[in-house]
Design a protein around this motif. Structure first.
Motif, PDB file in Angstrom:
ATOM      1  N   UNK A 170       0.936  -1.176  -0.052  1.00 53.80           N
ATOM      2  CA  UNK A 170       0.141   0.018  -0.029  1.00 53.80           C
ATOM      3  C   UNK A 170       0.944   1.203   0.075  1.00 53.80           C
ATOM      4  N   UNK A 171       0.772   1.975  -1.123  1.00 53.56           N
ATOM      5  CA  UNK A 171       1.789   3.095  -1.113  1.00 53.56           C
ATOM      6  C   UNK A 171       3.203   3.035  -1.269  1.00 53.56           C
ATOM      7  N   UNK A 172       3.927   3.987  -1.497  1.00 56.61           N
ATOM      8  CA  UNK A 172       5.324   3.635  -1.659  1.00 56.61           C
ATOM      9  C   UNK A 172       6.083   3.201  -0.409  1.00 56.61           C
ATOM     10  N   UNK A 208       2.366  -1.205  -6.498  1.00 59.75           N
ATOM     11  CA  UNK A 208       1.786  -0.310  -5.413  1.00 59.75           C
ATOM     12  C   UNK A 208       0.342  -0.271  -5.620  1.00 59.75           C
ATOM     13  N   UNK A 209      -0.514  -0.577  -4.632  1.00 66.47           N
ATOM     14  CA  UNK A 209      -1.887  -0.415  -4.872  1.00 66.47           C
ATOM     15  C   UNK A 209      -2.330   0.744  -3.914  1.00 66.47           C
ATOM     16  N   UNK A 254      -7.818  -0.371   3.370  1.00 61.83           N
ATOM     17  CA  UNK A 254      -8.194  -1.778   4.100  1.00 61.83           C
ATOM     18  C   UNK A 254      -8.032  -2.922   2.947  1.00 61.83           C
ATOM     19  N   UNK A 255      -7.292  -3.811   3.208  1.00 62.15           N
ATOM     20  CA  UNK A 255      -7.122  -4.939   2.419  1.00 62.15           C
ATOM     21  C   UNK A 255      -6.822  -4.655   0.577  1.00 62.15           C
ATOM     22  N   UNK A 256      -6.364  -3.606   0.426  1.00 65.58           N
ATOM     23  CA  UNK A 256      -6.029  -3.340  -0.958  1.00 65.58           C
ATOM     24  C   UNK A 256      -4.909  -4.210  -1.521  1.00 65.58           C
ATOM     25  N   UNK A 314      -5.462  -7.094  -4.287  1.00 68.98           N
ATOM     26  CA  UNK A 314      -4.772  -7.087  -5.604  1.00 68.98           C
ATOM     27  C   UNK A 314      -4.183  -8.553  -5.805  1.00 68.98           C
ATOM     28  N   UNK A 315      -3.696  -9.168  -4.686  1.00 72.24           N
ATOM     29  CA  UNK A 315      -2.874 -10.337  -4.828  1.00 72.24           C
ATOM     30  C   UNK A 315      -3.886 -11.337  -5.125  1.00 72.24           C
ATOM     31  N   UNK A 316      -5.119 -11.428  -4.358  1.00 67.30           N
ATOM     32  CA  UNK A 316      -6.275 -12.359  -4.658  1.00 67.30           C
ATOM     33  C   UNK A 316      -6.673 -12.331  -5.968  1.00 67.30           C
TER      34      UNK A 316
END
Length: 169
Positions: free
Chosen positions: A37-39, A54-55, A59-61, A65-67
């Motif tokens: 999440x973020x840099x 970088x998403x 919460x859970x971003x 993305x992985x899932x």
């Protein structure tokens, strides 16, 4: 790096074993996706087989993305039990930084234990967090990672054998 080789996915925001993953991936010529999440200042080696993702904050971003992107036979490195469960649902593999291999046989009880701990925290009970990483944990992680990756490579590259033959017209 070939299309049918498994790839490694790191839930990176709080992952203490990134360097170990990079060493195994480099030796086996595997792609590594480092999702955060973020840099957040995560320093990564300069290598074409390491992909920084970088998403947006939220919460859970990173987990989402992985899932959404993990494939069958890929390996996710995460301490997040719900993410591990989502990876297993996609027929990928999941491994905790302490070397615990998540499987369809043990993920249900881990999710239940997590829910009990959450409930206890809600009612004010003191619960303990994860133990700090030690040398034995890193060794156990490396051994488990090697075993999971080798198993994933074998499964991903195994020939498909048909046990039936279509009827001819």
């Amino acid at each position: 790096m070939t299309e049918n080789r498994p790839e490694l996915w790191i839930d990176a925001d709080a992952c203490p074993v990134r360097d170990e993953v990079f060493r195994v991936a480099e030796r086996l010529s595997l792609v590594v996706h480092v999702v955060s999440n973020g840099a957040r200042g995560i320093r990564l080696p300069a290598a074409d087989w390491i992909r920084r993702v970088i998403v947006p904050e939220g919460p859970d971003a990173a987990d989402d993305w992985i899932a959404e992107h993990i494939r069958r036979h890929d390996v996710c490195i995460t301490a997040d039990i719900p993410l591990a469960a989502r990876c297993l649902q996609r027929e990928a593999r999941a491994l905790a930084p302490n070397g615990r291999v998540w499987t369809t046989d043990n993920i249900g009880s881990a999710l239940a234990g997590r829910e009990v701990a959450r409930h206890l925290r809600e009612i004010g009970a003191t619960t303990r967090g994860p133990a700090p990483m030690g040398g034995a944990d890193r060794s156990r992680f490396l051994s488990a990672l090697e075993a999971e990756v080798q198993s994933a490579i074998r499964a991903a590259t195994a020939p498909v054998i048909r046990l039936w033959r279509p009827l001819e017209d």
